[in-house]
Design a protein around this motif. Sequence first.
Motif, PDB file in Angstrom:
ATOM      1  N   MET A 290       0.775  -1.214  -0.087  1.00 24.95           N
ATOM      2  CA  MET A 290       0.045  -0.077  -0.018  1.00 24.95           C
ATOM      3  C   MET A 290       0.869   1.287  -0.003  1.00 24.95           C
ATOM      4  N   GLU A 291       1.952   1.233   0.807  1.00 25.34           N
ATOM      5  CA  GLU A 291       2.760   2.268   0.986  1.00 25.34           C
ATOM      6  C   GLU A 291       3.429   2.674  -0.379  1.00 25.34           C
ATOM      7  N   THR A 292       3.957   1.580  -1.111  1.00 26.13           N
ATOM      8  CA  THR A 292       4.821   1.586  -2.320  1.00 26.13           C
ATOM      9  C   THR A 292       3.971   2.240  -3.598  1.00 26.13           C
ATOM     10  N   THR A 293       2.840   1.443  -3.782  1.00 28.22           N
ATOM     11  CA  THR A 293       2.048   1.824  -5.001  1.00 28.22           C
ATOM     12  C   THR A 293       1.353   3.192  -4.699  1.00 28.22           C
ATOM     13  N   ARG A 294       1.103   3.594  -3.523  1.00 29.61           N
ATOM     14  CA  ARG A 294       0.468   4.937  -3.075  1.00 29.61           C
ATOM     15  C   ARG A 294       1.582   6.017  -3.524  1.00 29.61           C
ATOM     16  N   ALA A 295       2.775   5.787  -2.958  1.00 33.25           N
ATOM     17  CA  ALA A 295       4.001   6.717  -2.848  1.00 33.25           C
ATOM     18  C   ALA A 295       4.373   7.055  -4.556  1.00 33.25           C
ATOM     19  N   TYR A 296       4.192   5.910  -5.215  1.00 38.46           N
ATOM     20  CA  TYR A 296       4.660   6.208  -6.883  1.00 38.46           C
ATOM     21  C   TYR A 296       3.607   6.886  -7.423  1.00 38.46           C
ATOM     22  N   ALA A 297       2.308   6.916  -7.253  1.00 38.91           N
ATOM     23  CA  ALA A 297       1.272   7.412  -7.699  1.00 38.91           C
ATOM     24  C   ALA A 297       1.307   9.007  -7.227  1.00 38.91           C
ATOM     25  N   GLN A 298       1.431   9.176  -6.036  1.00 38.31           N
ATOM     26  CA  GLN A 298       1.364  10.388  -5.596  1.00 38.31           C
ATOM     27  C   GLN A 298       2.654  11.345  -6.018  1.00 38.31           C
ATOM     28  N   LEU A 299       3.867  10.371  -6.245  1.00 33.99           N
ATOM     29  CA  LEU A 299       5.135  11.171  -6.872  1.00 33.99           C
ATOM     30  C   LEU A 299       4.738  11.998  -8.180  1.00 33.99           C
ATOM     31  N   ARG A 300       4.021  10.943  -9.037  1.00 32.84           N
ATOM     32  CA  ARG A 300       3.647  11.341 -10.446  1.00 32.84           C
ATOM     33  C   ARG A 300       2.576  12.407 -10.195  1.00 32.84           C
ATOM     34  N   TYR A 301       1.767  12.451  -9.485  1.00 34.39           N
ATOM     35  CA  TYR A 301       0.651  13.344  -9.364  1.00 34.39           C
ATOM     36  C   TYR A 301       1.350  14.757  -9.058  1.00 34.39           C
ATOM     37  N   LYS A 302       2.088  14.723  -7.914  1.00 34.94           N
ATOM     38  CA  LYS A 302       2.572  15.899  -7.516  1.00 34.94           C
ATOM     39  C   LYS A 302       3.363  16.643  -8.389  1.00 34.94           C
ATOM     40  N   LEU A 303       4.157  15.730  -9.191  1.00 40.70           N
ATOM     41  CA  LEU A 303       4.984  16.343 -10.450  1.00 40.70           C
ATOM     42  C   LEU A 303       4.180  16.901 -11.667  1.00 40.70           C
ATOM     43  N   MET A 304       2.994  16.393 -11.754  1.00 39.50           N
ATOM     44  CA  MET A 304       2.109  16.878 -12.926  1.00 39.50           C
ATOM     45  C   MET A 304       1.004  17.798 -12.841  1.00 39.50           C
ATOM     46  N   HIS A 305       0.842  17.975 -11.129  1.00 44.89           N
ATOM     47  CA  HIS A 305      -0.415  18.755 -10.945  1.00 44.89           C
ATOM     48  C   HIS A 305       0.009  20.118 -11.020  1.00 44.89           C
ATOM     49  N   GLY A 306      -0.753  20.899 -11.909  1.00 45.55           N
ATOM     50  CA  GLY A 306      -0.817  22.252 -12.356  1.00 45.55           C
ATOM     51  C   GLY A 306       0.585  22.426 -13.300  1.00 45.55           C
ATOM     52  N   ALA A 307       1.217  21.473 -13.660  1.00 42.48           N
ATOM     53  CA  ALA A 307       2.145  21.775 -14.633  1.00 42.48           C
ATOM     54  C   ALA A 307       1.609  21.934 -16.071  1.00 42.48           C
ATOM     55  N   ALA A 308       2.643  22.509 -16.901  1.00 39.62           N
ATOM     56  CA  ALA A 308       2.366  22.657 -18.401  1.00 39.62           C
ATOM     57  C   ALA A 308       2.215  21.360 -19.160  1.00 39.62           C
ATOM     58  N   PRO A 309       1.596  21.211 -20.165  1.00 43.17           N
ATOM     59  CA  PRO A 309       1.426  20.183 -21.085  1.00 43.17           C
ATOM     60  C   PRO A 309       2.706  19.422 -21.369  1.00 43.17           C
ATOM     61  N   ALA A 310       3.677  20.074 -21.590  1.00 41.02           N
ATOM     62  CA  ALA A 310       5.259  19.776 -22.223  1.00 41.02           C
ATOM     63  C   ALA A 310       5.785  18.861 -20.923  1.00 41.02           C
ATOM     64  N   ARG A 311       5.607  19.488 -19.709  1.00 39.73           N
ATOM     65  CA  ARG A 311       6.153  18.669 -18.595  1.00 39.73           C
ATOM     66  C   ARG A 311       5.266  17.584 -18.415  1.00 39.73           C
ATOM     67  N   HIS A 312       3.996  17.528 -18.378  1.00 42.71           N
ATOM     68  CA  HIS A 312       3.198  16.142 -18.253  1.00 42.71           C
ATOM     69  C   HIS A 312       3.782  15.259 -19.307  1.00 42.71           C
ATOM     70  N   GLU A 313       4.092  15.540 -20.390  1.00 44.25           N
ATOM     71  CA  GLU A 313       4.757  14.587 -21.592  1.00 44.25           C
ATOM     72  C   GLU A 313       6.015  14.116 -21.035  1.00 44.25           C
ATOM     73  N   GLU A 314       6.857  14.947 -20.596  1.00 48.44           N
ATOM     74  CA  GLU A 314       8.170  14.454 -20.115  1.00 48.44           C
ATOM     75  C   GLU A 314       7.974  13.574 -19.022  1.00 48.44           C
ATOM     76  N   ILE A 315       7.046  13.884 -17.919  1.00 49.48           N
ATOM     77  CA  ILE A 315       7.013  12.879 -16.700  1.00 49.48           C
ATOM     78  C   ILE A 315       6.494  11.700 -17.266  1.00 49.48           C
ATOM     79  N   ARG A 316       5.368  11.638 -18.318  1.00 54.04           N
ATOM     80  CA  ARG A 316       4.889  10.007 -18.941  1.00 54.04           C
ATOM     81  C   ARG A 316       6.035   9.540 -19.429  1.00 54.04           C
ATOM     82  N   HIS A 317       7.046  10.142 -20.240  1.00 52.97           N
ATOM     83  CA  HIS A 317       7.995   9.459 -20.673  1.00 52.97           C
ATOM     84  C   HIS A 317       8.959   8.766 -19.936  1.00 52.97           C
TER      85      HIS A 317
END
Length: 406
Positions: A290-317
């Motif tokens: 539970m800790e691991t799957t949540r930590a990974y999802a929330q790491l991605r969420y924090k990086l993407m939240h409020g970020a520009a589309p280009a940054r979203h694209e980079e994070i997804r890559h």
Amino acid sequence: MAHKKTIDVQAAVAIAAAEAIAAKTQGTFGVGGLMLDQHGNVLQSLHNNVIKDGLIFDPTAHGERQLIDWYYAERAKGRDLPEPQDITIVTSLDPCCMCSGAILAGGFNVVVAAPDKNAGINYDASATFPALPEPLRAQAEQSFSYPAILGTSLYSRASTGATPKSFFIGKTISEPTQALCSLVFEATSAEVMEMFNTDLPQELLKDPATLPADHYIVRALKQQYPDALTYRGKPHAPDAGLAPFLKQAMARDREHGGAGDAVALLDSFGNLLLCMPGRMTQSGIRSAFMETTRAYAQLRYKLMHGAAPARHEEIRHYLGHPKDGTFVFAKGPDGSAVSFMNLGAYGSTMEGPLPLKNPAQFQYVLPSLPEAELAAVCAAMPPLYRSVIRIRPTQVADHALVAALA
């Protein structure tokens, strides 16, 4: 919310339905629930939070799981709350395997409104719970209530399962409220599942190990887990090089009141992204997975939240969906409620079929059950888990890794 009292199943389900509507408005799964004490006082009510602001926030943020963690967090702060057996969770939708495991691990009671033929623990409507490992079925029969729905429509049903707690004077649900619970979930389900498919296919993913050390993605990974990107094995084939990281987390898991489990997440290139212990002293359902799957999802969420589309694209890559990588459990699943919760939470993390090229996404080092028994537990799970996601935990192939942990 805290001062509200409800001594009627119908009134309680209406609160759950209102939470489900709030979830739909948020763009996440339309499910809501509340927690009552033995006098019918509403202790807390909340809804699904898997999706926030159009992004995956936390695949484990189902209503019931969040209520249970809230309960443990309040008790840890010193709040005087009744024991779990005196608490009733009322939910708008039949609990999934993760939430059922969490409810059974804690020993809570539950009152269920709408059925879920796909992922619900009572998917066959028998209230005998063949989806659960044998030792947990009797407990579920004594604590899971499916109140009667009066009327003649396709929503009507006779009551099954346990009798709701005695403080409930009214013990039935009206057809319109039941229909609302079903329809709000159905209205959101396909759309939310689609959001789990916005990630890039494996062949378009880029290796985060090629990024400079001061890159914001590398910094965020190392902030979450200082040893991120320091181990790399062959893709989907963890080897003995992973052992020191697992052992360190296993020791921390014991310090945090666990049985010495740990879970590592490797990406599709074989890089170690996270390796975490559980926090069972904080909450009886905060397992290593539970800790691991949540930590990974929330790491991605924090990086993407409020970020520009280009940054979203980079994070997804650079940070792909975990289904393209590998979860490595130090200890394989057993027949316990926490283990069943983990299997369910793994299903919620995948949310759809595993990639054909990565059937061994879920690997474990030390077996807790004979392979055939574990396969039988997975084969008995509701249709979403066994037929769509096809959960099949497999032991790691590297004998040196097994020897290092044994």
